[in-house]
Design a protein around this motif. Sequence first.
Motif, PDB file in Angstrom:
ATOM      1  N   GLN A   1       4.449  -7.123  -4.624  1.00  0.00           N
ATOM      2  CA  GLN A   1       5.455  -6.210  -5.147  1.00  0.00           C
ATOM      3  C   GLN A   1       6.814  -6.637  -4.603  1.00  0.00           C
ATOM      4  O   GLN A   1       7.017  -6.724  -3.405  1.00  0.00           O
ATOM      5  CB  GLN A   1       5.135  -4.777  -4.735  1.00  0.00           C
ATOM      6  CG  GLN A   1       5.944  -3.771  -5.516  1.00  0.00           C
ATOM      7  CD  GLN A   1       5.640  -2.367  -5.070  1.00  0.00           C
ATOM      8  OE1 GLN A   1       4.943  -2.151  -4.097  1.00  0.00           O
ATOM      9  NE2 GLN A   1       6.195  -1.402  -5.783  1.00  0.00           N
ATOM     10  N   VAL A   2       7.726  -6.950  -5.506  1.00  0.00           N
ATOM     11  CA  VAL A   2       9.087  -7.286  -5.094  1.00  0.00           C
ATOM     12  C   VAL A   2      10.030  -6.361  -5.852  1.00  0.00           C
ATOM     13  O   VAL A   2      10.018  -6.353  -7.083  1.00  0.00           O
ATOM     14  CB  VAL A   2       9.431  -8.757  -5.412  1.00  0.00           C
ATOM     15  CG1 VAL A   2      10.819  -9.102  -4.892  1.00  0.00           C
ATOM     16  CG2 VAL A   2       8.400  -9.694  -4.835  1.00  0.00           C
ATOM     17  N   THR A   3      10.812  -5.603  -5.128  1.00  0.00           N
ATOM     18  CA  THR A   3      11.767  -4.640  -5.706  1.00  0.00           C
ATOM     19  C   THR A   3      11.160  -3.876  -6.885  1.00  0.00           C
ATOM     20  O   THR A   3      11.723  -3.822  -7.968  1.00  0.00           O
ATOM     21  CB  THR A   3      13.066  -5.342  -6.166  1.00  0.00           C
ATOM     22  OG1 THR A   3      12.733  -6.264  -7.214  1.00  0.00           O
ATOM     23  CG2 THR A   3      13.762  -6.049  -5.038  1.00  0.00           C
ATOM     24  N   GLY A   4       9.981  -3.324  -6.636  1.00  0.00           N
ATOM     25  CA  GLY A   4       9.391  -2.454  -7.644  1.00  0.00           C
ATOM     26  C   GLY A   4       8.664  -3.162  -8.762  1.00  0.00           C
ATOM     27  O   GLY A   4       8.086  -2.528  -9.627  1.00  0.00           O
ATOM     28  N   LEU A   5       8.700  -4.526  -8.776  1.00  0.00           N
ATOM     29  CA  LEU A   5       8.017  -5.245  -9.848  1.00  0.00           C
ATOM     30  C   LEU A   5       6.796  -5.953  -9.264  1.00  0.00           C
ATOM     31  O   LEU A   5       6.839  -6.458  -8.146  1.00  0.00           O
ATOM     32  CB  LEU A   5       8.958  -6.275 -10.469  1.00  0.00           C
ATOM     33  CG  LEU A   5      10.161  -5.684 -11.198  1.00  0.00           C
ATOM     34  CD1 LEU A   5      11.236  -6.719 -11.382  1.00  0.00           C
ATOM     35  CD2 LEU A   5       9.731  -5.112 -12.539  1.00  0.00           C
ATOM     36  N   PHE A   6       5.728  -6.007 -10.051  1.00  0.00           N
ATOM     37  CA  PHE A   6       4.496  -6.645  -9.579  1.00  0.00           C
ATOM     38  C   PHE A   6       4.395  -8.050 -10.143  1.00  0.00           C
ATOM     39  O   PHE A   6       4.537  -8.256 -11.343  1.00  0.00           O
ATOM     40  CB  PHE A   6       3.288  -5.814 -10.004  1.00  0.00           C
ATOM     41  CG  PHE A   6       3.150  -4.558  -9.210  1.00  0.00           C
ATOM     42  CD1 PHE A   6       2.545  -4.585  -7.953  1.00  0.00           C
ATOM     43  CD2 PHE A   6       3.645  -3.359  -9.693  1.00  0.00           C
ATOM     44  CE1 PHE A   6       2.417  -3.424  -7.208  1.00  0.00           C
ATOM     45  CE2 PHE A   6       3.521  -2.192  -8.950  1.00  0.00           C
ATOM     46  CZ  PHE A   6       2.910  -2.227  -7.710  1.00  0.00           C
ATOM     47  N   PHE A   7       4.152  -9.002  -9.255  1.00  0.00           N
ATOM     48  CA  PHE A   7       3.957 -10.376  -9.702  1.00  0.00           C
ATOM     49  C   PHE A   7       2.551 -10.806  -9.327  1.00  0.00           C
ATOM     50  O   PHE A   7       2.198 -10.762  -8.152  1.00  0.00           O
ATOM     51  CB  PHE A   7       4.978 -11.305  -9.057  1.00  0.00           C
ATOM     52  CG  PHE A   7       6.398 -10.988  -9.439  1.00  0.00           C
ATOM     53  CD1 PHE A   7       6.783 -11.006 -10.772  1.00  0.00           C
ATOM     54  CD2 PHE A   7       7.333 -10.669  -8.480  1.00  0.00           C
ATOM     55  CE1 PHE A   7       8.090 -10.710 -11.140  1.00  0.00           C
ATOM     56  CE2 PHE A   7       8.636 -10.376  -8.834  1.00  0.00           C
ATOM     57  CZ  PHE A   7       9.008 -10.395 -10.165  1.00  0.00           C
ATOM     58  N   PRO A   8       1.743 -11.263 -10.314  1.00  0.00           N
ATOM     59  CA  PRO A   8       0.387 -11.706  -9.992  1.00  0.00           C
ATOM     60  C   PRO A   8       0.434 -12.882  -9.010  1.00  0.00           C
ATOM     61  O   PRO A   8       1.172 -13.857  -9.220  1.00  0.00           O
ATOM     62  CB  PRO A   8      -0.186 -12.143 -11.339  1.00  0.00           C
ATOM     63  CG  PRO A   8       0.778 -11.700 -12.365  1.00  0.00           C
ATOM     64  CD  PRO A   8       2.070 -11.399 -11.721  1.00  0.00           C
ATOM     65  N   LEU A   9      -0.371 -12.756  -7.963  1.00  0.00           N
ATOM     66  CA  LEU A   9      -0.338 -13.740  -6.885  1.00  0.00           C
ATOM     67  C   LEU A   9      -0.739 -15.131  -7.374  1.00  0.00           C
ATOM     68  O   LEU A   9      -0.157 -16.139  -6.986  1.00  0.00           O
ATOM     69  CB  LEU A   9      -1.299 -13.266  -5.786  1.00  0.00           C
ATOM     70  CG  LEU A   9      -1.099 -13.859  -4.404  1.00  0.00           C
ATOM     71  CD1 LEU A   9       0.317 -13.600  -3.936  1.00  0.00           C
ATOM     72  CD2 LEU A   9      -2.100 -13.240  -3.432  1.00  0.00           C
ATOM     73  N   PHE A  10      -1.748 -15.163  -8.267  1.00  0.00           N
ATOM     74  CA  PHE A  10      -2.273 -16.461  -8.695  1.00  0.00           C
ATOM     75  C   PHE A  10      -1.202 -17.282  -9.414  1.00  0.00           C
ATOM     76  O   PHE A  10      -1.099 -18.491  -9.230  1.00  0.00           O
ATOM     77  CB  PHE A  10      -3.479 -16.254  -9.616  1.00  0.00           C
ATOM     78  CG  PHE A  10      -4.146 -17.532 -10.015  1.00  0.00           C
ATOM     79  CD1 PHE A  10      -4.749 -18.336  -9.059  1.00  0.00           C
ATOM     80  CD2 PHE A  10      -4.162 -17.955 -11.338  1.00  0.00           C
ATOM     81  CE1 PHE A  10      -5.361 -19.519  -9.406  1.00  0.00           C
ATOM     82  CE2 PHE A  10      -4.761 -19.144 -11.695  1.00  0.00           C
ATOM     83  CZ  PHE A  10      -5.366 -19.926 -10.720  1.00  0.00           C
ATOM     84  N   ARG A  11      -0.393 -16.591 -10.220  1.00  0.00           N
ATOM     85  CA  ARG A  11       0.653 -17.337 -10.940  1.00  0.00           C
ATOM     86  C   ARG A  11       1.709 -17.853  -9.988  1.00  0.00           C
ATOM     87  O   ARG A  11       2.230 -18.962 -10.158  1.00  0.00           O
ATOM     88  CB  ARG A  11       1.274 -16.451 -12.009  1.00  0.00           C
ATOM     89  CG  ARG A  11       0.386 -16.522 -13.250  1.00  0.00           C
ATOM     90  CD  ARG A  11       0.586 -15.462 -14.232  1.00  0.00           C
ATOM     91  NE  ARG A  11      -0.727 -15.251 -14.857  1.00  0.00           N
ATOM     92  CZ  ARG A  11      -0.999 -14.316 -15.725  1.00  0.00           C
ATOM     93  NH1 ARG A  11      -0.064 -13.478 -16.087  1.00  0.00           N
ATOM     94  NH2 ARG A  11      -2.189 -14.207 -16.231  1.00  0.00           N
ATOM     95  N   LEU A  12       2.001 -17.068  -8.967  1.00  0.00           N
ATOM     96  CA  LEU A  12       2.944 -17.558  -7.946  1.00  0.00           C
ATOM     97  C   LEU A  12       2.356 -18.778  -7.252  1.00  0.00           C
ATOM     98  O   LEU A  12       3.079 -19.742  -6.944  1.00  0.00           O
ATOM     99  CB  LEU A  12       3.231 -16.448  -6.932  1.00  0.00           C
ATOM    100  CG  LEU A  12       3.981 -15.235  -7.488  1.00  0.00           C
ATOM    101  CD1 LEU A  12       4.218 -14.219  -6.385  1.00  0.00           C
ATOM    102  CD2 LEU A  12       5.304 -15.656  -8.108  1.00  0.00           C
ATOM    103  N   ALA A  13       1.039 -18.751  -7.029  1.00  0.00           N
ATOM    104  CA  ALA A  13       0.384 -19.891  -6.383  1.00  0.00           C
ATOM    105  C   ALA A  13       0.531 -21.149  -7.239  1.00  0.00           C
ATOM    106  O   ALA A  13       0.792 -22.240  -6.718  1.00  0.00           O
ATOM    107  CB  ALA A  13      -1.086 -19.579  -6.143  1.00  0.00           C
ATOM    108  N   ILE A  14       0.391 -20.988  -8.551  1.00  0.00           N
ATOM    109  CA  ILE A  14       0.539 -22.152  -9.440  1.00  0.00           C
ATOM    110  C   ILE A  14       1.947 -22.726  -9.311  1.00  0.00           C
ATOM    111  O   ILE A  14       2.130 -23.949  -9.187  1.00  0.00           O
ATOM    112  CB  ILE A  14       0.276 -21.746 -10.906  1.00  0.00           C
ATOM    113  CG1 ILE A  14      -1.193 -21.423 -11.097  1.00  0.00           C
ATOM    114  CG2 ILE A  14       0.691 -22.856 -11.858  1.00  0.00           C
ATOM    115  CD1 ILE A  14      -1.528 -20.971 -12.495  1.00  0.00           C
ATOM    116  N   VAL A  15       2.940 -21.816  -9.301  1.00  0.00           N
ATOM    117  CA  VAL A  15       4.318 -22.287  -9.178  1.00  0.00           C
ATOM    118  C   VAL A  15       4.493 -23.033  -7.858  1.00  0.00           C
ATOM    119  O   VAL A  15       5.081 -24.126  -7.805  1.00  0.00           O
ATOM    120  CB  VAL A  15       5.299 -21.098  -9.256  1.00  0.00           C
ATOM    121  CG1 VAL A  15       6.726 -21.586  -9.092  1.00  0.00           C
ATOM    122  CG2 VAL A  15       5.137 -20.364 -10.567  1.00  0.00           C
TER     123      VAL A  15
END
Lengths: 297, 330
Positions: A141-155
């Motif tokens: 959760q960053v500033t109220g928005l949810f980012f899927p962890l797996f996609r961040l891992a791909i990046v």
Amino acid sequence: MSSWLSFWPNLVASWPTLTVNSIALGGLLFLLSAGFSLIFGLMRIPNLLHGSFFMLGAYFGVSFLAAGLNFWLAALLSGAAMAVIGGMIERFLLRRLAGQELAQVLLTLGTAFIIADLCLMVWTGDPWQPPTPAHLQGAVQVTGLFFPLFRLAIVGVAIVIAVALWLMVDWTRLGAMIRAGVDDAPIARVCGIKVSQLFTLIFALGAGLAAFAGVMGAPYLSVYPGLDFEMLPLALIVVILGGTGSLLGALVGSFLIGFLYNFGQAIFPDLAYVILFLPMLLVLVLRPQGLFGRVVT
Amino acid sequence: MRPKLRHAAITLALIVLAMVPIWVGNTYYINVASQILLFAVFALALNVLVGYGGLVSLGHAGLFAVAGYAAALMLDAGHGHFAAILTAIVVVLAASAVFAVLALRATGIGFLMITLALGQIVWGIAYRWASLTNGDNGVNVTTRPAPFGASLASADSFYYATLVVFLLALATMAVFVRSPFGASLRGTRDQPRRMNALGYNVWLIRFLAFLLSGFWSGVAGILFIYYNQFVSPQVAALTSSAEALLMVISGGTATLLGPIVGAGIVVIMKNVVSAYIERWNLVLGVIFIAIITFMPEGLVPGSVRLWRLFRQKLWPPRSVPAPAPAGERP
């Protein structure tokens, strides 16, 4: 045939989510097209097998995961296996046709059909979707928005590999030889660089990266027959956009396509696939060598 | 071949082609013959670019499909056959012009890649733009046209209609090959710079050749949807473009007979293989690789070369220099 559009998040998603997804797809496309671009730059052939490497790698990953392997280990093993296969295809099939570009392209096309059918035999026509690895499930959760962890891992992985490739190409002796081969293969040969060994190496590297990308993408794209010829045009667009043989071009092109795909998908779902090709057509008309390509005289 | 022999061979071939339905008698095989003829039209069209222009296209299934879809959608919207066919021809010519303008930015491998991407766009429209093309479900074509009151509903009558179109295409190609236009296209293939220096507009020659090729690909596409009475995105897939290219290459590029032989081989292989196993793509890939590796000039010129070699071994010419090796291109 299921489309991987349906696995992509819902269309009402707000733009920050779309942005993260775009960057994730861009990262995946970079892993796919970096090798494609180097192969094209060095060997002057569009490797029509590249989508097949992606798909076969993903299937390998599915099988490794089913055998109980750790996700990262499965991705690395699949990449390594595909690097060996790719190296062998270059050494034993493409090398026979050295200098005949058209025959080489058609050979990669024929091999792509064979791989597609073999995959259909082994893994059947049903789509496979391995689960997202447990330690990468959930979202941050960053500033109220949810980012899927797996996609961040791909990046993250894409960035690490991009930096590693950049260091290799720009700062090592091997990279200097590759750049020399891309710029002028005959002169590089005359200077004592074994360009044909570079061919095998780059081909293996590209195949390995594509397979690695296939495993990374499997949990959300899923793997199914036809994935190969869906990914191949994407790699093609990225490279035409960015310019052949240019890593920076592949990076910029990948993220451009990633954004275009996700936002196009949200705004014009029917035409998202066609919109992908528009920047390519524009580049072809205005700047045929690609955004970061050099004019070959 | 001497003119008399040539005329006799052509007459014989025409008689054989006209007699096929009578001899074969079986609807299935007559349909296979129709397929061969319609794909021969497609292969002849592709050969204009691949063989005579030296421009290898991997997107021609896109043009084939554009015409097919245009006709099928017009019929689906309730228009007559004449309007549908006319629209399809106009659409395919427009599509060919767009393809040509973009693809002729490059030659060689670049041309191949751009045509591949353009073909994928057509596939993408056919598959994903469901509100226009009905997506993966395809479009049904319920009736066949009846030119001059003759219904084409039966396999026999459709075979004869296809034969007429095929002969028209073949005659066009024969005239084209002998024409100054054909000669200048071959010139742009072998020596584009010299042609340019001689005052020929290389780009325009290639553009017109692309239109000719696109037109006949479209005609083949229209024949196909009437034959199959159904069109789906599969028609525009890369596999279809590759099959067409295989027809041209396997038969022998830059020959009139080659693409026809190639179409026959691929269609028969496809039908035979599909009857026994489901592995058509595997077989397609293996044939591709085998031909590229062992007989890169194609079956017709390749057989001629092997025959000459064989004849030389059996009856070595005495004190006569060996004939120049066969081959259209250096």
